[in-house]
Design an enzyme around this catalytic site. Structure first.
Site, PDB file in Angstrom:
ATOM      1  N   TYR A   1       0.840  -1.200   0.000  1.00  0.00           N
ATOM      2  CA  TYR A   1       0.000   0.000   0.000  1.00  0.00           C
ATOM      3  C   TYR A   1       0.874   1.249   0.000  1.00  0.00           C
ATOM      4  CZ  TYR A   1      -3.379   3.480   1.681  1.00  0.00           C
ATOM      5  OH  TYR A   1      -4.161   4.596   1.822  1.00  0.00           O
TER       6      TYR A   1
ATOM      7  N   LYS B   1       1.563   4.109  -2.945  1.00  0.00           N
ATOM      8  CA  LYS B   1       1.203   5.497  -2.677  1.00  0.00           C
ATOM      9  C   LYS B   1       2.401   6.443  -2.791  1.00  0.00           C
ATOM     10  CE  LYS B   1      -3.262   5.346  -1.837  1.00  0.00           C
ATOM     11  NZ  LYS B   1      -4.224   6.137  -2.634  1.00  0.00           N
TER      12      LYS B   1
END
Length: 249
Positions: free
Chosen positions: A151, A155
């Site tokens: 994640y 990002k």
């Protein structure tokens, strides 16, 4: 310029707009008179959104489907503003990461962002109207937490992508910025894996403002960065973290 700005009549695309932060963004732009377009992969939440806000154009599409996404965004016509809000977070520790989960994070959190911006920016450039973009990242790009490797990696890629957007689209009067929220009062947090939930509680204890961020507060920042009130801000990553990064203890 006054500190008041209206998005009335502006054409705004919000990805992942049927729930969580995205749903609040849709509501705020709708209430301000914008022509709101949104995409989400969940038919049930899209149907509910259409019932609640019939003036919003809401379409079911899986952002990992490049061609389908491109076709839908093209159907919205020339846009003024884009919010890349859609994202996924699947908790896996480093030694458990699978190729499928790793690829899915980049497909949704990075490649879909590229596809949406390419498609929308083409219309802005051809019309010569300019525009603005906000990409929603996470404060998790500033440090590691067990279970969030893919994640956070996807990002932080979004952060660098935002800088390239600002450089390459800037000559066309298109700005791009990225925001990095810490803990937000949203479904992604409430439904998190137990290890992530523990990290959330730890993060809140470090905040100087000891509460989660309300989605409306995210909307305030997004609307500011999309508006002419921030006309000379581009290529930036703006934290909204309740004092988390300021507090070394």
């Amino acid at each position: 310029m006054s500190l008041n700005y209206s998005f009335s009549g502006k054409r705004v695309l919000i990805t992942g707009g049927a729930q969580g932060i995205g749903r609040q963004l849709v509501q705020r732009f709708h209430d301000d008179g914008a022509l709101v377009f949104t995409v989400d992969k969940n038919p049930e939440t899209i149907e509910q959104l259409q019932k609640e806000l019939p003036k919003v154009t809401a379409v079911v599409v899986d952002l990992t489907d490049w061609d389908a996404t491109k076709k839908v965004v093209e159907s919205f016509g020339v846009l003024d503003h884009i919010v890349n809000n859609a994202g996924i977070m699947i908790a896996q520790s480093l030694m458990e990461i699978t190729k499928e989960v790793a690829s899915l994070h980049f497909d949704v959190n990075v490649l879909a962002c590229i596809n949406v911006v390419q498609t929308a920016a083409k219309g802005m450039i051809e019309k010569g109207s300019g525009g603005s973009i906000v990409n929603i990242s996470t404060l998790g790009i500033r440090g590691a937490t067990v279970g969030t490797a893919m994640y956070s990696a996807s990002k932080i890629a979004m952060e660098m992508l935002t800088k390239n957007m600002s450089v390459e689209l800037g000559p066309h009067n298109i700005r791009a910025n990225c925001i990095t929220p810490s803990v937000v009062n949203a479904p992604m947090v409430h439904g998190a894996d137990p290890s992530i939930a523990a990290a959330v509680e730890k993060a809140l204890s470090r905040n100087t403002v000891k509460r989660p961020i309300d989605p409306n507060e995210i909307a305030d920042l997004v609307m500011f960065l999309l508006s002419p009130l921030s006309a000379m801000i581009t290529g930036e990553t703006v934290a909204i973290d309740g004092g988390f990064m300021a507090n070394l203890l």
